[in-house]
Every structure is written in structure tokens, then in C-alpha cells.
Write a protein that holds these residues in place. Structure first.
Motif, mmCIF file in Angstrom:
data_model
loop_
_atom_site.group_PDB
_atom_site.id
_atom_site.type_symbol
_atom_site.label_atom_id
_atom_site.label_comp_id
_atom_site.label_asym_id
_atom_site.label_seq_id
_atom_site.Cartn_x
_atom_site.Cartn_y
_atom_site.Cartn_z
ATOM 1 N N VAL A 140 2.739 -3.453 0.438
ATOM 2 C CA VAL A 140 1.633 -3.399 1.399
ATOM 3 C C VAL A 140 1.401 -2.280 2.035
ATOM 4 O O VAL A 140 0.380 -1.723 2.355
ATOM 5 N N LEU A 141 2.577 -1.917 2.544
ATOM 6 C CA LEU A 141 2.695 -0.635 3.538
ATOM 7 C C LEU A 141 1.904 0.446 2.788
ATOM 8 O O LEU A 141 1.351 1.393 3.544
ATOM 9 N N PHE A 142 2.014 0.926 1.820
ATOM 10 C CA PHE A 142 1.589 1.896 1.051
ATOM 11 C C PHE A 142 0.035 2.181 1.095
ATOM 12 O O PHE A 142 -0.307 3.280 1.764
ATOM 13 N N PRO A 143 -0.598 1.291 0.682
ATOM 14 C CA PRO A 143 -2.169 1.542 0.642
ATOM 15 C C PRO A 143 -2.577 1.551 2.355
ATOM 16 O O PRO A 143 -3.464 2.280 2.497
ATOM 17 N N ILE A 144 -2.171 0.977 3.137
ATOM 18 C CA ILE A 144 -2.401 0.885 4.465
ATOM 19 C C ILE A 144 -2.036 2.206 5.135
ATOM 20 O O ILE A 144 -2.768 2.807 5.831
ATOM 21 N N PHE A 169 5.855 10.626 1.545
ATOM 22 C CA PHE A 169 5.139 10.264 0.471
ATOM 23 C C PHE A 169 3.593 9.721 0.270
ATOM 24 O O PHE A 169 2.845 10.216 -0.287
ATOM 25 N N ALA A 170 3.591 8.600 1.056
ATOM 26 C CA ALA A 170 2.353 7.910 1.200
ATOM 27 C C ALA A 170 1.157 8.791 1.955
ATOM 28 O O ALA A 170 -0.034 9.105 1.530
ATOM 29 N N ASP A 171 1.641 9.885 2.833
ATOM 30 C CA ASP A 171 0.936 10.769 3.552
ATOM 31 C C ASP A 171 0.405 11.755 2.620
ATOM 32 O O ASP A 171 -0.774 12.148 2.488
ATOM 33 N N LEU A 172 1.250 12.320 1.839
ATOM 34 C CA LEU A 172 0.867 13.522 0.930
ATOM 35 C C LEU A 172 0.247 12.760 -0.335
ATOM 36 O O LEU A 172 -0.616 13.680 -0.816
ATOM 37 N N ASN A 215 1.052 20.844 4.194
ATOM 38 C CA ASN A 215 0.851 19.489 4.429
ATOM 39 C C ASN A 215 2.235 19.025 4.615
ATOM 40 O O ASN A 215 2.467 18.049 5.432
ATOM 41 N N LEU A 216 3.097 19.220 3.629
ATOM 42 C CA LEU A 216 4.318 18.925 3.648
ATOM 43 C C LEU A 216 5.084 19.044 4.884
ATOM 44 O O LEU A 216 5.761 18.128 5.419
#
Length: 197
Positions: A24-28, A62-65, A141-142
């Protein structure tokens, strides 16, 4: 800790995070990164122990990138067409102007976009629209994501008891940066339009 956060965060979102964690954390994170990153840091404290802080850090980056790449691809495959249509109607080559701008100031623009919260996704879309080199795009970005993610996670981790005040302050700072950037952009467009005339 969980009881305190449940009074400050949407109980529904918190319940989903507690049950499904990273799924759930990933899409949020992709949609609402900074504030949720602070929350995830609070949930990594020994009292909450929902996440482990080291895996959480890499997951947040990872989610941010992933989100950055998603917006970049939108710009690359749709944004260019929109810019070209606007250029044709206004008889000004906005696509070339933005391309020249990103060649000169692309790196700093990406960094400002990522730390301003409100300007992040438009900057990524514009970068894709002008086909900014993807390796260069990801390098900036990284670099920014590594620093931003660890800072936000540690803020949530170290100051979890003041979660509401931190999020409120962060929102105010982000809004100030966003508004300032928009004002500068509007002034630039106004001056540029007068030069074109």
C-alpha cells in the motif's frame, strides 16, 4: 504511538498501511511522496515497528524515482505534442525555448522541483516533453531523492510525537517555495512575451 498517529492520520490509510505495509505504501508514495515519507519514518520507530528504517529508505527512493520516471514518460509521449500545438497557435516555438532552458538549467530545475513538493510532477513532465537525456535526468533525481528521502524519514523517525506540527510546517514551506517559483515563472513569461512583440 499507533493510537496517536490514528488521531492525526486518516484511520483508513493507517489501517491499510498496518495491514499491507509496502504494498500500500508504494502507490501512496508515488502520488503523495513527502508527507507519506515522513509518516513512514514515524511508523519505523521502535514503538510503532511497522517498517524497518533501512529497507524503508531504499523503498522510498525507488518509489520516488518510479514516480519521476512515470511523469517523464507522460511528457515524452504526450507533452511534446501539446507543446507543439500551443506553439502553432501562439506562433512561438515554446518547445525549443523549454528545450534550451533545460539544456542550461535542467539539473537545478529538477532539484528545485523535487524539493518544492508542488512543482515536482510538472517539472518531470516538461523534462520528458523536451526529451531531456534520461541518464542525466535520473542522475539529478537520484542524487536529490537520496538526500530528501533520508531527511524526511529521519524527521518522521526522530520527531514522530510531533507529526501533525511537522506536516503542517512542511506543507507551509513547500507552498512558499511553489508560489515563489510560480511567480518567477510568470515574470519570466511576461518579460519574454514583451520581447517577442
Amino acid at each position: 504511538m499507533i493510537e496517536q498517529l490514528s488521531s492525526e492520520v486518516s484511520p483508513f490509510i493507517l489501517t491499510l498501511l498496518l495491514k499491507y505495509k509496502y504494498l500500500v505504501l508504494f502507490p501512496i508514495l508515488v502520488v503523495e511522496g513527502p508527507i507519506v515519507t515522513i509518516l513512514s519514518g514515524a511508523l519505523a520507530t521502535p514503538e510503532a515497528h511497522v517498517f524497518s528504517i533501512v529497507p524503508l529508505f531504499f523503498f522510498v527512493v525507488f518509489a520516488d524515482l518510479f514516480g519521476d520516471t512515470f511523469y517523464y514518460l507522460i511528457g515524452r509521449y504526450a507533452g511534446e505534442k501539446v507543446l507543439n500545438r500551443i506553439s502553432e497557435k501562439k506562433h512561438v516555438d515554446y518547445h525549443q525555448k523549454i528545450t534550451d532552458y533545460f539544456e542550461k538549467y535542467g539539473g537545478r530545475t529538477l532539484i528545485i522541483g523535487k524539493i518544492s513538493h508542488g512543482l515536482g510532477w510538472p517539472v518531470m513532465v516538461f523534462a520528458g516533453s523536451v526529451h531531456m537525456n534520461y541518464a542525466r535526468f535520473m542522475t539529478f533525481n537520484l542524487f536529490t531523492s537520496l538526500i530528501k528521502s533520508i531527511v524526511l524519514i529521519l524527521i518522521g523517525y526522530l520527531y514522530s510525537e510531533n507529526y501533525r506540527q511537522i506536516v503542517s510546517y512542511f506543507g507551509s514551506v513547500s507552498a512558499t517555495i511553489t508560489i515563489t517559483a510560480l511567480v518567477v515563472l510568470l515574470i519570466y513569461l511576461f518579460v519574454y512575451s514583451r520581447k517577442v512583440r
